[in-house]
Motif scaffolding. Structure first.
Motif, short mmCIF file in Angstrom:
data_model
loop_
_atom_site.label_atom_id
_atom_site.label_comp_id
_atom_site.label_asym_id
_atom_site.label_seq_id
_atom_site.Cartn_x
_atom_site.Cartn_y
_atom_site.Cartn_z
N PRO A 1 0.84 -1.20 0.00
CA PRO A 1 0.00 0.00 0.00
C PRO A 1 0.87 1.25 0.00
CG PRO A 1 -0.74 -1.55 1.68
CD PRO A 1 0.58 -2.06 1.18
N PRO A 2 0.54 2.25 -0.81
CA PRO A 2 1.32 3.49 -0.83
C PRO A 2 1.27 4.19 0.52
CG PRO A 2 -0.12 3.34 -2.74
CD PRO A 2 -0.54 2.26 -1.80
N GLY A 3 2.37 4.88 0.86
CA GLY A 3 2.42 5.63 2.10
C GLY A 3 3.72 5.41 2.84
N ILE A 4 3.78 5.92 4.05
CA ILE A 4 5.01 5.83 4.83
C ILE A 4 5.39 4.38 5.11
CG2 ILE A 4 3.88 6.01 7.09
CD1 ILE A 4 6.26 7.75 7.99
N GLY A 5 4.40 3.49 5.19
CA GLY A 5 4.69 2.09 5.43
C GLY A 5 5.52 1.47 4.31
N ARG A 6 5.28 1.91 3.08
CA ARG A 6 6.04 1.38 1.96
C ARG A 6 7.49 1.88 2.01
NH1 ARG A 6 4.27 1.13 -4.37
NH2 ARG A 6 3.80 3.35 -4.13
N VAL A 7 7.69 3.13 2.41
CA VAL A 7 9.06 3.63 2.55
C VAL A 7 9.76 2.94 3.70
CG1 VAL A 7 10.49 5.69 2.79
CG2 VAL A 7 8.32 5.84 1.58
N ARG A 8 9.04 2.66 4.80
CA ARG A 8 9.62 1.89 5.90
C ARG A 8 10.04 0.50 5.41
NH1 ARG A 8 10.77 5.63 9.57
NH2 ARG A 8 8.99 6.66 10.55
N ALA A 9 9.25 -0.07 4.53
CA ALA A 9 9.59 -1.39 3.99
C ALA A 9 10.87 -1.32 3.15
CB ALA A 9 8.43 -1.92 3.15
N ILE A 10 11.03 -0.25 2.38
CA ILE A 10 12.27 -0.05 1.61
C ILE A 10 13.46 0.07 2.57
CG2 ILE A 10 13.50 1.61 0.15
CD1 ILE A 10 10.78 2.24 -1.18
N GLU A 11 13.28 0.88 3.61
CA GLU A 11 14.33 1.07 4.61
C GLU A 11 14.72 -0.27 5.24
OE1 GLU A 11 14.76 4.15 8.34
OE2 GLU A 11 12.99 2.86 8.29
N SER A 12 13.74 -1.07 5.62
CA SER A 12 14.00 -2.35 6.27
C SER A 12 14.66 -3.34 5.30
CB SER A 12 12.71 -2.96 6.82
OG SER A 12 12.18 -2.15 7.85
N TRP A 13 14.21 -3.35 4.05
CA TRP A 13 14.79 -4.27 3.07
C TRP A 13 16.27 -3.96 2.85
CZ3 TRP A 13 17.37 -3.98 -1.50
CH2 TRP A 13 17.52 -5.19 -2.22
N ILE A 14 16.61 -2.68 2.74
CA ILE A 14 18.02 -2.30 2.56
C ILE A 14 18.83 -2.73 3.77
CG2 ILE A 14 19.61 -0.36 2.29
CD1 ILE A 14 17.33 1.09 0.78
N HIS A 15 18.30 -2.47 4.96
CA HIS A 15 19.02 -2.84 6.19
C HIS A 15 19.28 -4.33 6.25
CE1 HIS A 15 19.26 -4.05 10.47
NE2 HIS A 15 20.02 -2.98 10.57
N ASP A 16 18.29 -5.13 5.85
CA ASP A 16 18.40 -6.58 5.95
C ASP A 16 19.18 -7.20 4.78
OD1 ASP A 16 16.86 -6.38 8.23
OD2 ASP A 16 14.98 -6.93 7.22
N SER A 17 19.23 -6.52 3.64
CA SER A 17 19.78 -7.13 2.43
C SER A 17 21.16 -6.63 2.04
CB SER A 17 18.82 -6.88 1.24
OG SER A 17 17.52 -7.34 1.53
N ILE A 18 21.55 -5.44 2.52
CA ILE A 18 22.83 -4.84 2.13
C ILE A 18 23.78 -4.89 3.32
CG2 ILE A 18 23.96 -2.83 1.13
CD1 ILE A 18 21.82 -4.11 -0.66
N ALA A 19 24.96 -5.45 3.11
CA ALA A 19 25.97 -5.53 4.18
C ALA A 19 26.69 -4.20 4.30
CB ALA A 19 26.97 -6.64 3.87
N TYR A 20 26.88 -3.75 5.53
CA TYR A 20 27.65 -2.52 5.77
C TYR A 20 29.12 -2.89 5.80
CZ TYR A 20 28.95 2.05 7.56
OH TYR A 20 29.51 3.30 7.70
N LEU A 21 29.86 -2.55 4.73
CA LEU A 21 31.26 -2.94 4.58
C LEU A 21 32.10 -1.74 4.18
CD1 LEU A 21 31.01 -6.37 2.68
CD2 LEU A 21 31.52 -5.99 5.10
N PRO A 22 32.71 -1.04 5.14
CA PRO A 22 33.59 0.08 4.81
C PRO A 22 34.70 -0.37 3.87
CG PRO A 22 33.11 0.05 7.16
CD PRO A 22 32.57 -1.23 6.60
N GLY A 23 34.94 0.45 2.85
CA GLY A 23 35.99 0.15 1.89
C GLY A 23 35.53 -0.67 0.70
N PHE A 24 34.32 -1.23 0.75
CA PHE A 24 33.84 -2.05 -0.36
C PHE A 24 33.49 -1.20 -1.58
CE2 PHE A 24 30.69 -4.37 -2.83
CZ PHE A 24 31.26 -5.64 -2.92
N SER A 25 32.87 -0.03 -1.33
CA SER A 25 32.49 0.86 -2.42
C SER A 25 33.46 2.03 -2.47
CB SER A 25 31.05 1.35 -2.20
OG SER A 25 30.94 2.04 -0.96
#
Length: 284
Positions: free
Chosen positions: A127-151
């Protein structure tokens, strides 16, 4: 209300006359009040300041002679971020204000046009709205590794999506890109925030336009989003670099301390530099 003290020291070895554009001062922003700030340049030299009225970004420029250039920025800032409602709708494209429309467009690091299919597959059913942006935020947090020096400084959101690793600016660029691909205006915000685990550094998050207001999101979840002292706001990292240098220069040192706490105790925090006359700044 939270009080934050910032102390930033930058040192450069200038091999030949060079021109610097710095973007390190707390922005003119409704979410905080600059109680006091001081800029010290060593050796003492003429500094030219200007601001971006659209976003409140503040800049200063200088011509540095050969030798060591030292820049010290010290500020005390009171934050008073408003509470974010639990429910905010997305704005139909036809109602997006003219000055916000630019944040729907692809930019150098945020290729929302080529990421549209992925964004629809991952989040188009929500559903459109802040919940969808929260879902984007959560997906990035869960799917992307925080690795200094990788990029690096040229890494784009699409590359982060493919390689699944990066640092805070990469997390923010991907959030911006996925939002824009769903017709949600989004932009990059860079600022100072206290991290529980040092070293301190500039922190990048993203901001989405929802129901007529900008709302901050941080997919790294490294620090409370309401403690960020905004420095720069732009389409992507190209707009908010803390230093742009024209000439032969080598960075020698970047030391940053961001401390939160009682205003009276923070006022006596030791400062990095006191070698040259300070240029007092006007609180915004």
């Amino acid at each position: 209300m939270h009080t934050t003290v910032i102390d930033l020291l930058l040192e450069y070895q200038v091999s030949a006359p060079a021109h610097f554009l710095f973007h390190i001062e707390a922005a003119f922003d409704d979410g905080h009040c600059v109680v006091q700030e001081r800029l010290t340049i060593t050796p003492s030299m003429k500094v030219r300041s200007f601001s971006d009225e659209r976003n409140g970004n503040r800049f200063f420029r200088l011509d540095a002679p050969p030798g060591v250039l030292s820049v010290n920025y010290h500020a005390t800032v009171e934050l008073h971020q408003p509470a974010i409602p639990l429910h905010l709708d997305e704005a139909p494209v036809t109602t997006v204000p003219d000055d916000v429309l630019r944040y729907l467009m692809p930019s150098r690091y945020c290729e929302s046009d080529v990421m549209s299919r992925a964004a629809q597959q991952l989040f188009g059913h929500l559903p459109p709205g802040i919940g969808r942006v929260r879902a984007i935020e959560s997906w990035i947090h869960d799917s992307i590794a925080y690795l200094p020096g990788f990029s690096n400084s040229t890494t784009t959101a699409q590359e982060v999506f493919v390689h699944r690793a990066g640092v805070c600016r990469d997390f923010a660029h991907l959030g911006i890109t996925l939002c824009r691909a769903l017709n949600i205006p989004a932009r990059l915000v860079v600022g100072y925030v206290h991290f529980a685990d040092p070293p301190e550094d500039f922190h990048a998050v993203f901001e989405a336009w929802l129901e007529g207001r900008w709302v901050l999101f941080d997919a790294t979840r490294m620090a409370p989003i309401d403690r960020l002292v905004r420095v720069g706001t732009g389409r992507d990292a190209k707009d908010v670099a803390f230093a742009t240098i024209f000439g032969g220069v080598q960075m020698l040192r970047k030391d940053m301390r961001v401390v939160e706490g009682d205003a009276q105790a923070l006022a006596v925090m030791p400062r990095s530099v006191s070698a040259a006359p300070a240029r007092l700044l006007t609180a915004g």
